[in-house]
Design a protein around this motif. Structure first.
Motif, PDB file in Angstrom:
ATOM      1  N   ASN A 256      38.906   4.730  66.231  1.00  0.00           N
ATOM      2  CA  ASN A 256      38.708   3.423  66.666  1.00  0.00           C
ATOM      3  C   ASN A 256      38.912   3.322  68.270  1.00  0.00           C
ATOM      4  OD1 ASN A 256      37.819   1.442  64.892  1.00  0.00           O
ATOM      5  ND2 ASN A 256      39.866   1.385  63.907  1.00  0.00           N
TER       6      ASN A 256
ATOM      7  N   ARG B 289      30.722  -0.858  64.787  1.00  0.00           N
ATOM      8  CA  ARG B 289      32.185  -0.622  64.705  1.00  0.00           C
ATOM      9  C   ARG B 289      32.418  -0.018  63.172  1.00  0.00           C
ATOM     10  NH1 ARG B 289      36.196   1.163  67.292  1.00  0.00           N
ATOM     11  NH2 ARG B 289      35.378  -0.364  68.781  1.00  0.00           N
TER      12      ARG B 289
ATOM     13  N   ASP C  62      31.429   3.442  63.034  1.00  0.00           N
ATOM     14  CA  ASP C  62      32.672   4.038  63.565  1.00  0.00           C
ATOM     15  C   ASP C  62      33.695   4.297  62.380  1.00  0.00           C
ATOM     16  OD1 ASP C  62      32.432   5.180  66.287  1.00  0.00           O
ATOM     17  OD2 ASP C  62      34.028   3.879  66.789  1.00  0.00           O
ATOM     18  N   MET C  63      33.922   3.146  61.815  1.00  0.00           N
ATOM     19  CA  MET C  63      35.101   3.371  61.154  1.00  0.00           C
ATOM     20  C   MET C  63      34.879   3.891  59.587  1.00  0.00           C
ATOM     21  SD  MET C  63      37.691   0.045  60.872  1.00  0.00           S
ATOM     22  CE  MET C  63      37.738  -0.740  62.409  1.00  0.00           C
TER      23      MET C  63
ATOM     24  N   ASN D  12      35.987  -2.737  59.641  1.00  0.00           N
ATOM     25  CA  ASN D  12      35.953  -3.500  60.848  1.00  0.00           C
ATOM     26  C   ASN D  12      37.322  -4.026  61.118  1.00  0.00           C
ATOM     27  OD1 ASN D  12      35.346  -4.711  63.349  1.00  0.00           O
ATOM     28  ND2 ASN D  12      33.165  -5.153  62.661  1.00  0.00           N
TER      29      ASN D  12
ATOM     30  N   CYS E 106      33.197  -4.890  68.414  1.00  0.00           N
ATOM     31  CA  CYS E 106      33.344  -5.199  66.886  1.00  0.00           C
ATOM     32  C   CYS E 106      32.185  -5.879  66.350  1.00  0.00           C
ATOM     33  CB  CYS E 106      34.618  -5.555  66.323  1.00  0.00           C
ATOM     34  SG  CYS E 106      34.721  -7.368  66.684  1.00  0.00           S
TER      35      CYS E 106
ATOM     36  N   ARG F  52      43.156  -0.991  72.892  1.00  0.00           N
ATOM     37  CA  ARG F  52      43.452   0.285  71.816  1.00  0.00           C
ATOM     38  C   ARG F  52      44.287   1.247  72.754  1.00  0.00           C
ATOM     39  NH1 ARG F  52      44.730   3.927  69.697  1.00  0.00           N
ATOM     40  NH2 ARG F  52      43.700   5.162  68.140  1.00  0.00           N
TER      41      ARG F  52
END
Lengths: 720, 153
Positions: free
Chosen positions: A342, A425, A428-429, A647, B40, B134
């Motif tokens: 992340n 995202r 990615d995850m 997410n 996101c 992060r």
């Protein structure tokens, strides 16, 4: 559409052009043998004929430029590398300019970010480069004034002859310095004379960051470039059976839908159009391997821990005999989930595969690997590929892999166009390369006086390789010891995640030692110190850590936290050696309205000389926040091969209110510096869980803490 | 596709996009304003924070067709050359590590201080909590917001 390209090649040529009458020094930042250093004719540099991997230039107007070859991912290397050069050079830091160098495998041998290795690797060479430049400038001044070089001093880019009250700026001397020859040996500063090293120097890219300059890979745009998103299999262990792209292809702005390997790439004229069209894809998948769920892993862990066969990693003495004659046996198991990395900047890369060569631009921790793998994939020579590094919006190990670079290159070669591939995202995850899930079983035997006579550790990991670190403390301090690992192979892909393996192993080891100390009726700090004394006086097998340095951080953390003297506070202790640095931590937990509140974490760090007080302090704080956050909150589970959290609405990362105070203390010992990108993270989980145990009597053995049975009805409180 | 007339950073700009295109992608793909980041896509991380009539909003879930005549400010328009007190505080405290989330953090902080020039530490925490970092620069974010507030005296 705006066009932006990052520094490197262009600036490189620009610099070699502007210093035709200055000093250009080539040096080898990262060769195995220490180094070649040479004065360079800028014209040869522009022609690409110079075999050096880094450069230091001083222009006639006194501007000093240093090329920083390593990827900048937030570890602040782009600031600390030039600080080391500038220290030995006695440069005016305000006039030092840092340029990120493009990939050149001929010139840069260790151009990667990983393993907290850059500083220890480059320390001596950077100092030597700075000292050599200073020597040349001083010699040039001595020659001009007809005085001995030993009568000159340097400060802030100025050479001074105090007897005659004369001084000259480095820029004024650069051309004359360039005509001299490099000395065989150059004297480095005495560390006590450091003026810049050990101070707090701000991130050299702050201005670009706070004004929103396009410095990241995601920000790379080029006229005529296409955008792409790729649908990869949602479940690990499946492959494409059929693709119906008709609806997606018909959507506005879409130029192409291409299937390659297990990927369906939607290509178009804008990110949003591509994102929408991708949702119109109809893809069927079929099994291609084991399709696993978290429940399967839980079962497998227990079966494998009981299996007779395992890979032996370390064996000292006779552990069976120790357990047979034990007065007391402590046994515990610890488990962690998979974790995605992340980084805030999702994966992305730009590729343009042309007939005559390939252009790659983007964020990677391993530009060298990315280029070589691309060359292999496309069947071309690596020197046909240029790779321009952008700043990285975080990495945490994810960008050590080149998968997302290869995808972009392959797609560009198929569609014969420049293209930027963007991961969402969710991609990615859900897309793998996770921190592996692991379960450990620890056993310790104690004799009647509370001495640890035997220690057994078995690790079972999913695609974790060796899930133990067999030479870690307490190895060397226990007569009878057995460390083994077992690996389960799974289609779920894993990779290095900040402080690989130790990011969870440290938690397990340091929590277990807390349990053993309790069973032995000893204070956890004293228990560890006693073990270290034993390792010193009667070492068992090889000892791969420095006992005195480990004791040093233990004592510093105990002192600074007031260990054992704080009323109304529950404190937890942890210490770890990883990636060449030593870190001990104490967590303070206070009960507030029946809830344990983590108030403060004290960190004592021995990374040798602290190059940059600002960067180093933040690395430690950031590492503590990362270690604590993932231990407490983060969880990735699988159902039928697919990640269930995709997410930030389902996957919890630590946020501002959940962060305790973090006090950072460095050991001042003058030892050559080691890295800090990783070492502060591993010890945090155990410091926190050991403190929670003291406060509540609940022993946390698995992560994330908030989901454990032990914490049911024990609400963790925010700091406020 | 339709043409949208937008007021961004004090300028009148136009973009030909689909009505449901989030402001984030209009800024990035069409207008070349790349300081506003994608993190996101579901308004959970705050990397895309911009000001809509002065209030902090998430550009990743704001459709261009919903903006109308509202004034948009992005990180590029917050000040000339990074001179806003929040930006200056960010540099002084040396907040950024990787830096990717920081434009969003700065925009969130600037919106807070525009409305509440002297926030309590709880108000700072409440305002900044939704923005993810992060790298874990949270301590310095807190510190920088306080410093910026003092600068705005």
């Amino acid at each position: 559409m705006s066009t932006h390209t990052t520094t490197s090649r262009r600036n490189f040529l620009k610099i070699s052009g502007t210093i035709t009458s200055g000093l250009l020094l080539g040096f080898n930042m990262s060769e195995t043998e220490a180094g070649g250093l040479s004065i360079i004719d800028p014209e040869n540099l522009a022609a690409g004929e110079i075999p050096f991997n880094s450069y230091l230039s001083i222009s006639p107007d006194g501007l000093i430029t240093i090329f920083s070859p390593n990827p900048e991912v937030g570890q602040n290397i782009k600031t600390s590398f030039p600080m080391i050069v500038a220290e030995e050079l006695d440069a005016d830091w305000a006039r030092v300019h840092v340029v990120q160098a493009a990939l050149d495998t001929k010139k840069y041998e260790r151009q990667l970010t990983g393993g907290s290795g850059a500083i220890p690797h480059s320390w001596e060479r950077l100092r030597k480069a700075g000292a050599t430049a200073r020597y040349l400038l001083t010699e040039a001044a001595a020659k001009r004034w007809g005085v001995p070089a030993s009568s000159l001093t340097t400060e802030k880019s100025v050479v001074t002859h105090s007897e005659t009250n004369r001084s000259l700026g480095y820029g004024e001397l650069a051309a004359e310095a360039a005509a001299l020859s490099i000395p065989a040996e150059v004297k480095l500063k005495d560390k006590k004379d450091f003026k810049l090293i050990g101070t707090a120097v701000r991130n050299v890219d702050n201005q670009d960051i706070i004004t929103g300059k396009p410095i990241f890979g995601m920000d790379f745009y080029r006229e005529g470039m296409l955008f792409a998103m790729i649908q990869r299999p949602v479940a690990f262990g499946t492959k494409i059976k059929s693709v119906d792209a008709a609806a997606a292809k018909a959507m506005p702005g879409i130029t192409d839908v291409v299937t390659f390997k297990n990927n369906v790439a939607v290509v178009g004229k804008s990110t949003w159009q591509v994102n929408k069209a991708r949702k119109a894809l109809k893809i069927e998948y079929e099994p291609d391997g084991a399709i696993e769920s978290t429940a399967d892993h839980d079962r497998l862990f227990k079966e494998l821990l009981d299996k007779p066969e395992a890979t032996q990693r370390r064996k000292d003495g006779d552990v069976e005999a120790a357990f047979k004659s034990a007065a007391k046996v402590v046994r515990s198991e610890f488990q962690c989930p998979f974790l995605p990395h992340n980084p805030m900047e999702p994966m992305n890369f730009f590729a343009h595969v042309r007939e005559d060569g390939v252009e790659l631009v983007g964020p990677t921790q391993t530009p060298d690997l990315a280029r070589n793998e691309t060359a292999k994939l496309l069947g071309i020579a690596p020197d046909k590929i240029t790779l321009e590094l952008t700043r990285l919006g975080g990495g945490f190990g994810r960008r050590l892999k080149a998968d997302y670079v290869l995808e972009a290159a392959e797609l560009s070669s198929i569609i014969k166009a420049p293209v930027k591939v963007i991961w969402t995202r969710e991609d990615d995850m859900g897309g793998g390369s996770y921190r592996p899930a692991v379960r450990y079983r620890f056993e310790a035997s104690l004799d009647a006086s509370g001495n640890m006579t035997g220690y057994r550790l078995r690790g079972v990991g999913i695609n974790a390789g060796n899930s133990t670190r067999e030479d870690n403390f307490p190895s060397g301090a226990v007569d009878n010891l057995l460390i083994e690992s077992i690996e389960h192979k799974s289609p779920i892909t894993t990779g290095a995640w900040r402080a690989p393996i130790t990011n969870f192993l440290a938690f397990a080891e340091q929590s277990f030692l807390d349990e053993v100390a309790l069973a032995a009726g000893q204070d956890p700090v004293q228990f560890r110190l006693k073990l270290l004394d034993r390792a010193k006086t009667s070492p068992v097998g090889a000892i791969k850590y420095d006992i005195d340095r480990m004791k040093g951080v233990i004592q510093l953390a105990a002192d600074k936290s007031g260990w054992g003297t704080r009323k109304g506070l529950s404190q937890g202790f942890s210490v770890y050696f990883s990636h060449r640095s030593y870190v001990a931590q104490v967590a303070d937990v206070e009960m507030k309205q029946g809830k344990p509140v983590i108030q403060k974490i004290h960190a004592a760090v021995d990374c040798g000389i602290v190059v940059n007080q600002s960067g180093a302090r933040q690395q430690v704080r950031g590492g503590v926040v990362d270690g604590m956050g993932h231990a407490m909150f983060s969880n990735l589970t699988f159902k039928d091969g697919a990640a269930e959290q995709r997410n930030f609405n389902a996957f919890r990362l630590i946020r501002l209110k959940e962060v305790p105070e973090v006090d950072v203390h460095f050991v001042d010992n003058g030892i050559d510096p080691t890295g800090l990108g990783e070492p502060a993270l591993p010890p945090t989980g155990a410091a926190v869980s050991n403190a929670i145990f003291k406060a509540t009597g609940k022993r946390l053995r698995s992560q994330p803490f908030v989901l454990q049975e032990e914490l049911k009805g024990v609400k963790l409180g925010e700091r406020m | 596709m339709a043409t949208y007339k937008l007021k961004i950073n004090g300028k009148a700009l136009e973009a030909d996009v689909d009505a449901d295109t989030p402001l984030l992608w209009v800024l990035r793909d069409n207008l070349g304003l790349l300081g506003t980041k994608f993190g996101c896509g579901i308004a959970q991380c705050g990397a895309c924070t911009v000001h809509l009539n002065g209030a902090a909003v998430r550009a990743c879930t704001l459709p261009v067709s919903a903006i109308g005549a509202a004034a948009i400010t992005t990180i590029e328009g917050l000040s000339e050359g990074g001179t806003h007190p929040v930006q200056q505080a960010w540099t002084e405290v040396d907040v950024p590590q990787c830096g990717y989330c920081q434009a969003g953090q700065i925009m969130t902080a600037a919106a807070l201080l525009a409305k509440t020039p002297k926030p309590t530490s709880k108000q700072i925490d409440d305002a900044m909590h939704p923005n993810l970092c992060r790298c874990g620069t949270y301590h310095r974010i807190r510190e920088a917001v306080t410093l910026a507030s003092n600068k705005m005296k």
